[in-house]
Design a protein around this motif. Structure first.
Motif, mmCIF file in Angstrom:
data_model
loop_
_atom_site.group_PDB
_atom_site.id
_atom_site.type_symbol
_atom_site.label_atom_id
_atom_site.label_comp_id
_atom_site.label_asym_id
_atom_site.label_seq_id
_atom_site.Cartn_x
_atom_site.Cartn_y
_atom_site.Cartn_z
ATOM 1 N N SER A 1 28.580 23.258 2.915
ATOM 2 C CA SER A 1 28.601 24.730 3.016
ATOM 3 C C SER A 1 29.448 25.136 4.214
ATOM 4 N N PHE A 2 30.127 26.263 4.051
ATOM 5 C CA PHE A 2 30.948 26.784 5.150
ATOM 6 C C PHE A 2 30.059 27.308 6.278
ATOM 7 N N PHE A 3 30.505 27.087 7.508
ATOM 8 C CA PHE A 3 29.936 27.806 8.653
ATOM 9 C C PHE A 3 31.077 28.035 9.629
ATOM 10 N N GLN A 4 31.107 29.204 10.294
ATOM 11 C CA GLN A 4 32.195 29.485 11.248
ATOM 12 C C GLN A 4 32.244 28.375 12.290
ATOM 13 N N ILE A 5 33.461 28.002 12.723
ATOM 14 C CA ILE A 5 33.599 26.798 13.564
ATOM 15 C C ILE A 5 33.369 27.063 15.063
ATOM 16 N N LEU B 1 30.859 39.831 -0.097
ATOM 17 C CA LEU B 1 31.619 38.873 -0.910
ATOM 18 C C LEU B 1 32.014 37.655 -0.085
ATOM 19 N N TYR B 2 31.985 36.485 -0.717
ATOM 20 C CA TYR B 2 32.300 35.196 -0.060
ATOM 21 C C TYR B 2 31.286 34.972 1.072
ATOM 22 N N SER B 3 30.028 34.858 0.672
ATOM 23 C CA SER B 3 28.945 34.993 1.657
ATOM 24 C C SER B 3 28.548 33.697 2.345
ATOM 25 N N GLY B 4 29.077 32.538 1.919
ATOM 26 C CA GLY B 4 28.694 31.283 2.561
ATOM 27 C C GLY B 4 27.186 31.108 2.521
ATOM 28 N N VAL B 5 26.588 30.726 3.650
ATOM 29 C CA VAL B 5 25.129 30.500 3.697
ATOM 30 C C VAL B 5 24.374 31.805 3.984
ATOM 31 N N GLY B 6 25.054 32.919 3.796
ATOM 32 C CA GLY B 6 24.383 34.217 3.885
ATOM 33 C C GLY B 6 24.415 34.879 5.250
ATOM 34 N N THR B 7 25.167 34.289 6.190
ATOM 35 C CA THR B 7 25.147 34.768 7.580
ATOM 36 C C THR B 7 25.364 36.276 7.724
ATOM 37 N N LEU B 8 26.552 36.751 7.266
ATOM 38 C CA LEU B 8 26.908 38.148 7.551
ATOM 39 C C LEU B 8 25.995 39.105 6.789
ATOM 40 N N GLY B 9 25.620 38.720 5.559
ATOM 41 C CA GLY B 9 24.702 39.549 4.762
ATOM 42 C C GLY B 9 23.341 39.647 5.436
ATOM 43 N N MET C 1 27.613 37.231 -2.714
ATOM 44 C CA MET C 1 28.233 36.393 -3.752
ATOM 45 C C MET C 1 28.975 35.226 -3.123
ATOM 46 N N GLU C 2 28.799 34.057 -3.723
ATOM 47 C CA GLU C 2 29.383 32.829 -3.146
ATOM 48 C C GLU C 2 29.534 31.791 -4.260
ATOM 49 N N ILE C 3 30.577 30.958 -4.143
ATOM 50 C CA ILE C 3 30.905 30.011 -5.227
ATOM 51 C C ILE C 3 30.277 28.624 -5.068
ATOM 52 N N ILE C 4 29.915 28.250 -3.829
ATOM 53 C CA ILE C 4 29.352 26.901 -3.610
ATOM 54 C C ILE C 4 27.822 26.951 -3.768
ATOM 55 N N LYS C 5 27.330 26.129 -4.703
ATOM 56 C CA LYS C 5 25.902 26.185 -5.036
ATOM 57 C C LYS C 5 25.007 25.916 -3.814
ATOM 58 N N LEU D 1 25.523 33.344 -7.551
ATOM 59 C CA LEU D 1 26.377 32.157 -7.510
ATOM 60 C C LEU D 1 27.542 32.332 -8.476
ATOM 61 N N GLY D 2 28.758 32.114 -8.009
ATOM 62 C CA GLY D 2 29.912 32.152 -8.912
ATOM 63 C C GLY D 2 31.173 32.588 -8.204
ATOM 64 N N ASP D 3 32.249 32.632 -8.986
ATOM 65 C CA ASP D 3 33.551 33.068 -8.494
ATOM 66 C C ASP D 3 33.532 34.597 -8.378
ATOM 67 N N VAL D 4 33.822 35.104 -7.199
ATOM 68 C CA VAL D 4 33.805 36.550 -6.956
ATOM 69 C C VAL D 4 34.611 37.293 -8.023
ATOM 70 N N ALA D 5 35.796 36.765 -8.363
ATOM 71 C CA ALA D 5 36.680 37.458 -9.311
ATOM 72 C C ALA D 5 35.991 37.663 -10.661
ATOM 73 N N ILE E 1 33.745 41.665 3.335
ATOM 74 C CA ILE E 1 34.602 40.710 2.637
ATOM 75 C C ILE E 1 35.054 39.670 3.648
ATOM 76 N N ASP E 2 34.799 38.405 3.356
ATOM 77 C CA ASP E 2 35.205 37.330 4.279
ATOM 78 C C ASP E 2 35.755 36.165 3.454
ATOM 79 N N PRO E 3 36.943 36.358 2.869
ATOM 80 C CA PRO E 3 37.448 35.378 1.899
ATOM 81 C C PRO E 3 38.065 34.144 2.555
ATOM 82 N N PRO E 4 38.356 33.110 1.740
ATOM 83 C CA PRO E 4 39.123 31.979 2.268
ATOM 84 C C PRO E 4 40.568 32.414 2.570
ATOM 85 N N ARG E 5 41.405 31.487 3.026
ATOM 86 C CA ARG E 5 42.740 31.840 3.525
ATOM 87 C C ARG E 5 43.586 32.601 2.510
HETATM 88 C C1 LIG Z 1 35.591 32.199 5.274
HETATM 89 S S1 LIG Z 1 34.157 31.664 4.447
HETATM 90 C C2 LIG Z 1 33.017 32.948 4.844
HETATM 91 C C3 LIG Z 1 31.569 32.609 4.695
HETATM 92 C C4 LIG Z 1 30.570 33.559 5.365
HETATM 93 N N1 LIG Z 1 30.910 34.929 5.181
HETATM 94 C C5 LIG Z 1 30.398 33.227 6.823
HETATM 95 O O1 LIG Z 1 30.823 34.013 7.678
HETATM 96 O O2 LIG Z 1 29.836 32.160 7.146
HETATM 97 C C6 LIG Z 1 34.589 31.933 2.768
HETATM 98 C C7 LIG Z 1 33.522 31.560 1.762
HETATM 99 O O3 LIG Z 1 34.008 31.916 0.467
HETATM 100 C C8 LIG Z 1 33.595 30.961 -0.464
HETATM 101 N N2 LIG Z 1 34.515 31.099 -1.622
HETATM 102 C C9 LIG Z 1 35.781 30.623 -1.741
HETATM 103 N N3 LIG Z 1 36.321 31.031 -2.902
HETATM 104 C C10 LIG Z 1 35.386 31.791 -3.528
HETATM 105 C C11 LIG Z 1 35.358 32.493 -4.753
HETATM 106 N N4 LIG Z 1 36.416 32.502 -5.559
HETATM 107 N N5 LIG Z 1 34.242 33.162 -5.079
HETATM 108 C C12 LIG Z 1 33.160 33.167 -4.253
HETATM 109 N N6 LIG Z 1 33.132 32.523 -3.070
HETATM 110 C C13 LIG Z 1 34.218 31.836 -2.717
HETATM 111 C C14 LIG Z 1 33.657 29.657 0.296
HETATM 112 O O4 LIG Z 1 32.852 28.680 -0.289
HETATM 113 C C15 LIG Z 1 33.178 30.086 1.688
HETATM 114 O O5 LIG Z 1 31.781 29.954 1.780
#
Ligand SMILES: C[S@@+](CC[C@H](N)C(=O)[O-])C[C@H]1O[C@@H](n2cnc3c(N)ncnc32)[C@H](O)[C@@H]1O
Length: 402
Positions: free
Chosen positions: A237-241, A266-274, A287-291, A313-317, A332-336
């Motif tokens: 699971s993602f966590f800020q570094i 959106l892109y909630s990881g382990v739920g931190t910001l929510g 919403m988050e894609i990693i189970k 659980l699922g792809d945000v799109a 909104i905190d998406p990947p790169r």
């Molecule tokens: C930058 S992290 C932010 C996580 C969280 N907001 C936090 O601050 O810890 C992006 C998150 O988006 C998830 N993710 C990536 N692509 C996704 C998608 N298409 N749909 C839902 N979640 C996705 C990743 O698994 C990751 O947990």
């Protein structure tokens, strides 16, 4: 050897100069420096070069505190005096806003990292033929290291003792939490392992070892604690570094969530910001894609006594198309890669009053801000020094509907 004067820095911290009307990107060169260069990559519209001799040094140059700086691809700004690394980040964002013709004139506050070295709680290293290190920038050439000055001390203890893992060729990810506990994640083609567990446990607070996705020792998760909140975090699971900046990010989120708002996270990881937002909000939908991250999120809501947050659980799109939620605020905190087209269209259909956009890639952030520009104005833009001494910039942006 040609001689050039460095004019400015590019987005990757390389010096920019001109030679015969062609732009040259020079490694390890700072503005106002005069250097002799050797061209290492000559393209039609630009060249890349390295310095062969410094004829004049910048007053902002410092000796790198890391012995691997010249070759390692990890950090890019260790030759620059720290305050100037922050100015570099400010200029980078200013230039991007200008390039995309985005209006924002309130000033770009920098949220500082209180510990700009030994801060990372996660590193991914390579082991090749028994040697451990990072790759040289843009290559697969290993730079052997004995220490990483960006990683927490607890991670460096693992680096010092990696031979106890007896790995020949592998990807080694080391994660550490607020309590300096350690998760070791090994990915390798070798099926057998021979780890000196007893000795390793004498050196570090080992919580678990995950070998090719199988937990071969202890647990496959640990707990993080930030601002008094507890989070279960699975190995994948993602966590800020950066714990210090994450603590400040949480405060920014809390201050920007209006009382009784309904939040889509959106892109909630382990739920931190929510979970942080749920203190002020009436309801939060995450919403988050990693189970594992979603399962962690459900646990984390309980751990922090939050009953007003739901996880999907699922792809945000795809999820945004399916759910019919009424909400007024988005986090909104998406990947790169930033937002996809579907999600941008969803925002422009739903038109929440406020969007809090947290981004680790200013290029995709600017693209997304431009797409939303006709409806949303940037009301706050802060630069978070999450990745100190590197060219990477974390942004915290608040958008309000015009
Ligand atoms: C930058 S992290 C932010 C996580 C969280 N907001 C936090 O601050 O810890 C992006 C998150 O988006 C998830 N993710 C990536 N692509 C996704 C998608 N298409 N749909 C839902 N979640 C996705 C990743 O698994 C990751 O947990």
């Amino acid at each position: 050897m040609p001689k050039v004067t460095i004019e400015s820095l590019d987005d990757f911290g390389r010096g920019i100069a001109h030679l015969n009307n062609k732009v040259i990107f020079v490694e390890n060169a700072l503005p106002e420096e005069v250097v002799e260069i050797e061209i290492i990559n000559d393209k039609k519209s630009f060249s890349e070069a390295k310095v062969t001799k410094y004829l004049k040094f910048s007053k902002n140059r410092v000796e790198s505190i890391c012995p691997y700086f010249d070759t390692c691809g990890g950090c890019n700004l260790l030759h620059l005096e720290f305050l100037n690394t922050l100015i570099f980040k400010q200029n980078k964002i200013k230039n991007l806003l200008k390039k995309h013709k985005l209006n924002y004139d309130k000033g770009l506050e920098i949220v500082k990292n209180d510990n700009p070295i030994y801060y990372r709680n996660k590193v991914s290293l390579k082991i090749e033929n028994g040697h451990l290190g990072y790759y040289e920038e843009n290559t697969h050439k290993l730079v052997e290291i004995k220490e990483c000055m960006m990683a927490k001390h607890s991670i460096n203890e693992v680096i010092k003792n990696y031979k106890l893992l007896h790995l020949e060729n592998a990807k080694l990810t080391i994660r550490s939490n607020y309590n300096d506990e350690i998760l070791i994640i090994i990915e390798t083609d070798t099926k057998e392992y021979d780890i000196e567990l007893a000795k390793l446990k004498e050196k570090i607070k080992l919580v678990g070892i995950i070998y090719n996705n199988i937990t071969i020792y202890g647990e496959n998760f640990f707990y993080e604690r930030i601002n008094g909140k507890l989070f279960k975090v699975s190995y994948n699971s993602f966590f800020q570094i950066n714990e210090n900046i994450t603590s400040k990010l949480f405060a920014l989120i809390e201050n920007n969530i209006d009382k009784d708002s309904i939040v889509l996270d959106l892109y909630s990881g382990v739920g931190t910001l929510g979970i942080v937002a749920s203190s002020n909000a009436k309801e939060v939908y995450s919403m988050e894609i990693i189970k594992n991250a979603v399962l962690n999120g459900i646990t984390n809501a309980k751990l922090n006594q939050k009953t007003n947050i739901k996880f999907m659980l699922g792809d945000v799109a795809k999820l945004v198309d399916k759910v019919n939620l009424a909400f007024d605020t988005m986090i909104i905190d998406p990947p790169r890669k930033g937002l996809d087209k579907k999600t941008r269209e969803f925002i422009l259909k739903k038109l929440p009053t406020k969007i809090i956009y947290v981004s680790c890639n200013p290029n995709t952030l600017m693209r997304d801000l431009k797409e939303l520009e006709s409806i949303y104005e940037i009301s706050d833009y802060k630069i978070l020094d999450m990745f100190s001494y590197t060219y990477h910039v974390e942004s915290f942006c608040v958008l309000k509907r015009k």
